[in-house]
Design an enzyme around this catalytic site. Sequence first.
Site, short mmCIF file in Angstrom:
data_model
loop_
_atom_site.label_atom_id
_atom_site.label_comp_id
_atom_site.label_asym_id
_atom_site.label_seq_id
_atom_site.Cartn_x
_atom_site.Cartn_y
_atom_site.Cartn_z
N SER B 150 0.80 -1.43 0.05
CA SER B 150 -0.11 -0.07 0.12
C SER B 150 1.04 1.31 0.11
CB SER B 150 -0.82 -0.24 1.44
OG SER B 150 -2.12 0.94 1.05
N GLU B 168 -14.02 10.17 -11.60
CA GLU B 168 -14.12 11.16 -12.52
C GLU B 168 -13.24 10.70 -13.70
OE1 GLU B 168 -12.36 14.83 -11.11
OE2 GLU B 168 -13.48 14.43 -8.93
N HIS B 192 -4.30 -0.80 -4.60
CA HIS B 192 -5.65 -0.99 -4.38
C HIS B 192 -6.41 -0.71 -5.76
CE1 HIS B 192 -5.25 -0.98 -0.03
NE2 HIS B 192 -4.33 0.20 -0.03
#
Lengths: 288, 288
Positions: B150, B168, B192
């Site tokens: 991560s 978006e 992720h």
Amino acid sequence: MLQMPTMQNRETQLQSSYTPALTKTAILVIGGAEDKVHGREILHTFFNRSGGSEAVIGIIPSASREPTIIGDRYVQIFEEMGTKYTKVLDVRDRDQGNDSVYLDYVEECTGIFLTGGDQLRLCGLLAETPLMDRIITRAQNHEITVGGTSAGAAVMGYHMIAGGSSGESPNRSLVDMAMGLGIIPEILVDQHFHNRNRLARLLSAIASHSELLGIGIDEDTCAMFESDRTIQVLGKGTVTIIDARSMSYTNQSQVKGSEPLSIHNLKLHVLCHGERYDLNSHQALPLK
Amino acid sequence: MLQMPTMQNRETQLQSSYTPALTKTAILVIGGAEDKVHGREILHTFFNRSGGSEAVIGIIPSASREPTIIGDRYVQIFEEMGTKYTKVLDVRDRDQGNDSVYLDYVEECTGIFLTGGDQLRLCGLLAETPLMDRIITRAQNHEITVGGTSAGAAVMGYHMIAGGSSGESPNRSLVDMAMGLGIIPEILVDQHFHNRNRLARLLSAIASHSELLGIGIDEDTCAMFESDRTIQVLGKGTVTIIDARSMSYTNQSQVKGSEPLSIHNLKLHVLCHGERYDLNSHQALPLK
């Protein structure tokens, strides 16, 4: 199956010889949530491409479970823009796909608009009906403009993404496929694309259909297919094109269920307003 | 700066001449949420690549605001696997990046693990400290294995995605860039990846850094960089590679803020468990 042009079509053709970019027919594949209030760029382009003040528009709200509300909303929008005539083809039963009043209206139409809702419902009610067959023929002959948003965009290809989920790696279980209407057979559309995290589901579909051009369309964005086989982008977001013609490998025949899918050597293009893609040369074209 | 191998390193080298695939050093870039309970495939691979029962591991929990809890958790995991020694390098202040006890420990280490948290915090505490410089040198000389998950994955490149949002179309405002640790300078990592809808933000970053290889890593998935400059995929999801070397156009110099970004002619690869990517030839390699 080619019809003699009506007087109105002839007028549109005459107009189009002067201002071809504004009035020539096109197929507008819209990623959902198009602006209906302010600039209305995409819907205004549909209106213009349908003939503007000479436009005779048919709204097909059959994807929706609230066809009266959504149908009336688009009627109001297009009437405000100044169409000659706008009518809802409120098909709620497959038998209506043979309705002679609707069939006659389609011969007079210059534009057909497919609303959002559920793409399986839309195809279930209309696929392979005389009404839809006639609309497709007229669209493919460049006699009318067709627009579809959200579910109405999903149905454009011969194959269609019927549903699926997101938030996972690409896998077979992530996407449900069905037959679309085949208005533009060679494409596979996904809508609300970046908005709803749909790369993985479009890739999952393309892994099994690498012969198709994947088209991911953002909200309030339109991939407008012109009769010269270019796509032009309208609206505020992007159109993502996934070209798998050069794909060198996928594990899709070896995996099942939710096992992850691999897919190597795709081409990816992200296009903005005014940019184009040539379906013949498979090249993305910058804004001039 | 090359160190004389310690006795233990010499043993590892002897072992590696028999089972190189299991014990040679690597850099494991992990997409977050790696399995810590069941098969622990990725963490077990880190353990093996760090030397297995001969491993001397340092955990750097500095990305986290709960470094004690997260540090202890990884200590417990690696001790259960049977490391020789595991210790937390609990850097909470840049001065500790010059701590002689930590610096000595890094010379004895065979593996360094960077936990999740906030990548800006991790870089703020450790970038350009003697401690991190020494870790990077040893990793780049293939003397130690490094793993990061991560936030610990985000920092691997010279440039790093520090934050951003999703949902978006690609645009400049969607991604915040910062300097990473530069352990693998040529890559730009997002983690992720499919789970959190991060295609648009990775593309937004790549539009400004087309010289970098974009690497989107799903949760419980690892892009393992081998010393032969191949990437091998581990874990349950996919690694998405965006190669912009052939990019023909982007509007990124002409747009600002939230205006949509275009980017034409990228290569896209989605790789699964066991598949590899060659950083020299820029080819994705199927599972043998």
